[in-house]
Design a protein around this motif. Structure first.
Motif, PDB file in Angstrom:
ATOM      1  N   GLN A 160       2.553  10.310   2.255  1.00  0.00           N
ATOM      2  CA  GLN A 160       1.366  10.611   1.457  1.00  0.00           C
ATOM      3  C   GLN A 160       1.533  10.074   0.038  1.00  0.00           C
ATOM      4  O   GLN A 160       0.588   9.549  -0.551  1.00  0.00           O
ATOM      5  CB  GLN A 160       1.115  12.115   1.398  1.00  0.00           C
ATOM      6  N   CYS A 161       2.743  10.208  -0.490  1.00  0.00           N
ATOM      7  CA  CYS A 161       3.027   9.674  -1.831  1.00  0.00           C
ATOM      8  C   CYS A 161       2.884   8.154  -1.856  1.00  0.00           C
ATOM      9  O   CYS A 161       2.301   7.601  -2.790  1.00  0.00           O
ATOM     10  CB  CYS A 161       4.436  10.045  -2.280  1.00  0.00           C
ATOM     11  N   ILE A 162       3.400   7.507  -0.832  1.00  0.00           N
ATOM     12  CA  ILE A 162       3.299   6.041  -0.760  1.00  0.00           C
ATOM     13  C   ILE A 162       1.839   5.611  -0.706  1.00  0.00           C
ATOM     14  O   ILE A 162       1.416   4.690  -1.414  1.00  0.00           O
ATOM     15  CB  ILE A 162       4.088   5.492   0.452  1.00  0.00           C
ATOM     16  N   GLU A 163       1.046   6.301   0.109  1.00  0.00           N
ATOM     17  CA  GLU A 163      -0.377   5.991   0.217  1.00  0.00           C
ATOM     18  C   GLU A 163      -1.079   6.205  -1.128  1.00  0.00           C
ATOM     19  O   GLU A 163      -1.883   5.378  -1.567  1.00  0.00           O
ATOM     20  CB  GLU A 163      -1.001   6.894   1.292  1.00  0.00           C
ATOM     21  N   ALA A 164      -0.758   7.309  -1.786  1.00  0.00           N
ATOM     22  CA  ALA A 164      -1.367   7.609  -3.082  1.00  0.00           C
ATOM     23  C   ALA A 164      -0.923   6.602  -4.143  1.00  0.00           C
ATOM     24  O   ALA A 164      -1.715   6.194  -4.997  1.00  0.00           O
ATOM     25  CB  ALA A 164      -1.019   9.034  -3.506  1.00  0.00           C
ATOM     26  N   MET A 165       0.349   6.198  -4.101  1.00  0.00           N
ATOM     27  CA  MET A 165       0.836   5.185  -5.054  1.00  0.00           C
ATOM     28  C   MET A 165       0.114   3.866  -4.849  1.00  0.00           C
ATOM     29  O   MET A 165      -0.264   3.200  -5.825  1.00  0.00           O
ATOM     30  CB  MET A 165       2.345   4.968  -4.908  1.00  0.00           C
ATOM     31  N   ASP A 166      -0.086   3.465  -3.593  1.00  0.00           N
ATOM     32  CA  ASP A 166      -0.806   2.225  -3.306  1.00  0.00           C
ATOM     33  C   ASP A 166      -2.223   2.276  -3.866  1.00  0.00           C
ATOM     34  O   ASP A 166      -2.697   1.316  -4.484  1.00  0.00           O
ATOM     35  CB  ASP A 166      -0.852   1.956  -1.803  1.00  0.00           C
ATOM     36  N   ALA A 167      -2.905   3.394  -3.645  1.00  0.00           N
ATOM     37  CA  ALA A 167      -4.273   3.537  -4.147  1.00  0.00           C
ATOM     38  C   ALA A 167      -4.301   3.513  -5.677  1.00  0.00           C
ATOM     39  O   ALA A 167      -5.149   2.848  -6.279  1.00  0.00           O
ATOM     40  CB  ALA A 167      -4.896   4.826  -3.621  1.00  0.00           C
ATOM     41  N   ALA A 168      -3.364   4.223  -6.311  1.00  0.00           N
ATOM     42  CA  ALA A 168      -3.316   4.243  -7.776  1.00  0.00           C
ATOM     43  C   ALA A 168      -3.012   2.856  -8.332  1.00  0.00           C
ATOM     44  O   ALA A 168      -3.622   2.430  -9.322  1.00  0.00           O
ATOM     45  CB  ALA A 168      -2.267   5.253  -8.255  1.00  0.00           C
ATOM     46  N   ASP A 169      -2.103   2.145  -7.672  1.00  0.00           N
ATOM     47  CA  ASP A 169      -1.751   0.798  -8.127  1.00  0.00           C
ATOM     48  C   ASP A 169      -2.928  -0.160  -7.979  1.00  0.00           C
ATOM     49  O   ASP A 169      -3.215  -0.951  -8.880  1.00  0.00           O
ATOM     50  CB  ASP A 169      -0.534   0.307  -7.336  1.00  0.00           C
ATOM     51  N   GLU A 170      -3.611  -0.090  -6.845  1.00  0.00           N
ATOM     52  CA  GLU A 170      -4.766  -0.963  -6.637  1.00  0.00           C
ATOM     53  C   GLU A 170      -5.871  -0.632  -7.643  1.00  0.00           C
ATOM     54  O   GLU A 170      -6.503  -1.531  -8.208  1.00  0.00           O
ATOM     55  CB  GLU A 170      -5.287  -0.805  -5.206  1.00  0.00           C
ATOM     56  N   SER A 171      -6.092   0.651  -7.892  1.00  0.00           N
ATOM     57  CA  SER A 171      -7.100   1.052  -8.878  1.00  0.00           C
ATOM     58  C   SER A 171      -6.712   0.572 -10.268  1.00  0.00           C
ATOM     59  O   SER A 171      -7.566   0.083 -11.021  1.00  0.00           O
ATOM     60  CB  SER A 171      -7.259   2.574  -8.889  1.00  0.00           C
ATOM     61  N   LEU A 172      -5.437   0.692 -10.600  1.00  0.00           N
ATOM     62  CA  LEU A 172      -4.960   0.237 -11.905  1.00  0.00           C
ATOM     63  C   LEU A 172      -5.168  -1.266 -12.060  1.00  0.00           C
ATOM     64  O   LEU A 172      -5.601  -1.738 -13.124  1.00  0.00           O
ATOM     65  CB  LEU A 172      -3.488   0.605 -12.083  1.00  0.00           C
ATOM     66  N   ASP A 173      -4.912  -2.033 -11.013  1.00  0.00           N
ATOM     67  CA  ASP A 173      -5.167  -3.476 -11.061  1.00  0.00           C
ATOM     68  C   ASP A 173      -6.642  -3.761 -11.328  1.00  0.00           C
ATOM     69  O   ASP A 173      -6.982  -4.649 -12.117  1.00  0.00           O
ATOM     70  CB  ASP A 173      -4.747  -4.148  -9.754  1.00  0.00           C
ATOM     71  N   ARG A 174      -7.528  -3.024 -10.673  1.00  0.00           N
ATOM     72  CA  ARG A 174      -8.975  -3.217 -10.880  1.00  0.00           C
ATOM     73  C   ARG A 174      -9.371  -2.851 -12.314  1.00  0.00           C
ATOM     74  O   ARG A 174     -10.172  -3.537 -12.934  1.00  0.00           O
ATOM     75  CB  ARG A 174      -9.781  -2.381  -9.897  1.00  0.00           C
ATOM     76  N   VAL A 175      -8.822  -1.757 -12.827  1.00  0.00           N
ATOM     77  CA  VAL A 175      -9.139  -1.346 -14.197  1.00  0.00           C
ATOM     78  C   VAL A 175      -8.668  -2.415 -15.182  1.00  0.00           C
ATOM     79  O   VAL A 175      -9.402  -2.772 -16.116  1.00  0.00           O
ATOM     80  CB  VAL A 175      -8.517   0.036 -14.522  1.00  0.00           C
ATOM     81  N   HIS A 176      -7.472  -2.956 -14.968  1.00  0.00           N
ATOM     82  CA  HIS A 176      -6.998  -4.042 -15.840  1.00  0.00           C
ATOM     83  C   HIS A 176      -7.914  -5.256 -15.737  1.00  0.00           C
ATOM     84  O   HIS A 176      -8.193  -5.919 -16.751  1.00  0.00           O
ATOM     85  CB  HIS A 176      -5.556  -4.419 -15.499  1.00  0.00           C
ATOM     86  N   GLY A 177      -8.400  -5.561 -14.540  1.00  0.00           N
ATOM     87  CA  GLY A 177      -9.354  -6.656 -14.368  1.00  0.00           C
ATOM     88  C   GLY A 177     -10.635  -6.411 -15.148  1.00  0.00           C
ATOM     89  O   GLY A 177     -11.183  -7.323 -15.783  1.00  0.00           O
ATOM     90  N   LEU A 178     -11.125  -5.178 -15.117  1.00  0.00           N
ATOM     91  CA  LEU A 178     -12.329  -4.835 -15.878  1.00  0.00           C
ATOM     92  C   LEU A 178     -12.092  -4.978 -17.380  1.00  0.00           C
ATOM     93  O   LEU A 178     -12.959  -5.482 -18.106  1.00  0.00           O
ATOM     94  CB  LEU A 178     -12.766  -3.407 -15.541  1.00  0.00           C
ATOM     95  N   LEU A 179     -10.930  -4.550 -17.836  1.00  0.00           N
ATOM     96  CA  LEU A 179     -10.600  -4.689 -19.255  1.00  0.00           C
ATOM     97  C   LEU A 179     -10.507  -6.162 -19.663  1.00  0.00           C
ATOM     98  O   LEU A 179     -10.949  -6.532 -20.758  1.00  0.00           O
ATOM     99  CB  LEU A 179      -9.298  -3.953 -19.579  1.00  0.00           C
ATOM    100  N   ARG A 180      -9.951  -7.002 -18.786  1.00  0.00           N
ATOM    101  CA  ARG A 180      -9.898  -8.443 -19.085  1.00  0.00           C
ATOM    102  C   ARG A 180     -11.301  -9.033 -19.183  1.00  0.00           C
ATOM    103  O   ARG A 180     -11.600  -9.823 -20.077  1.00  0.00           O
ATOM    104  CB  ARG A 180      -9.094  -9.185 -18.014  1.00  0.00           C
TER     105      ARG A 180
END
Length: 171
Positions: free
Chosen positions: A120-140
């Motif tokens: 469950q932690c691995i799944e949640a980490m993957d989702a958080a990481d993917e979301s963080l990548d998208r947020v960084h893309g939006l900021l760029r």
């Protein structure tokens, strides 16, 4: 409630989390909030952010954070989202929250001896990481949008698009 206040509440709740289940619940809360912010920006954010925001709003849709038992008992904070004030500070705060959630999840995954919780932690980490990548893309994209008028002025030169004014004496 305004997005920045919800993000700050999530950061405080994550920092105050005690135990693996509390951390998991707060990580899922952060993911639900990221999806809500993404969905809101996809509907009424700046045009150039909408497709990336839509993708943020869809991350982890198959594994609903709202199904997490602790989230169910306290309700999803994301449901309180009433608006997004300024986009840049909201996204910057969301990036902090997602990064902190990812770090907390790593700690839980490393400390647990239970296979189910680990995955469950691995799944949640993957989702958080993917979301963080998208947020960084939006900021760029926001940064590019803000630099565009500057670039246009540089292309036009010191006299603007038309060049220097003709002299009164003629050519």
């Amino acid at each position: 409630m305004e997005a920045e206040r919800l993000i700050e509440a999530g950061r405080r709740a994550l920092a105050d989390s005690r135990g693996a289940l509390d951390v998991m619940a707060e990580a899922w809360q952060a993911q639900a909030l990221a999806r809500a912010v993404g969905s809101r920006l996809a509907l009424c954010g700046p045009m150039e952010l909408r497709s990336e925001a839509r993708a943020l709003g869809e991350i982890g849709a198959g594994c609903s954070a709202l199904d997490h038992p602790t989230v169910i008992s306290g309700g999803a904070r994301a449901a309180q989202l009433s608006g997004i004030g300024e986009v840049r500070p909201t996204l910057a705060g969301l990036a902090l929250l997602l990064g902190e959630a990812g770090i907390a999840l790593v700690g839980v995954a490393c400390d647990t001896g239970e296979d189910g919780l680990y995955w469950q932690c691995i799944e949640a980490m993957d989702a958080a990481d993917e979301s963080l990548d998208r947020v960084h893309g939006l900021l760029r994209r926001l940064a590019e949008r803000e630099r565009e008028p500057e670039r246009a002025r540089e292309r036009d030169g010191p006299y603007g698009i038309r060049g220097p004014a003709p002299s009164a004496a003629g050519p």
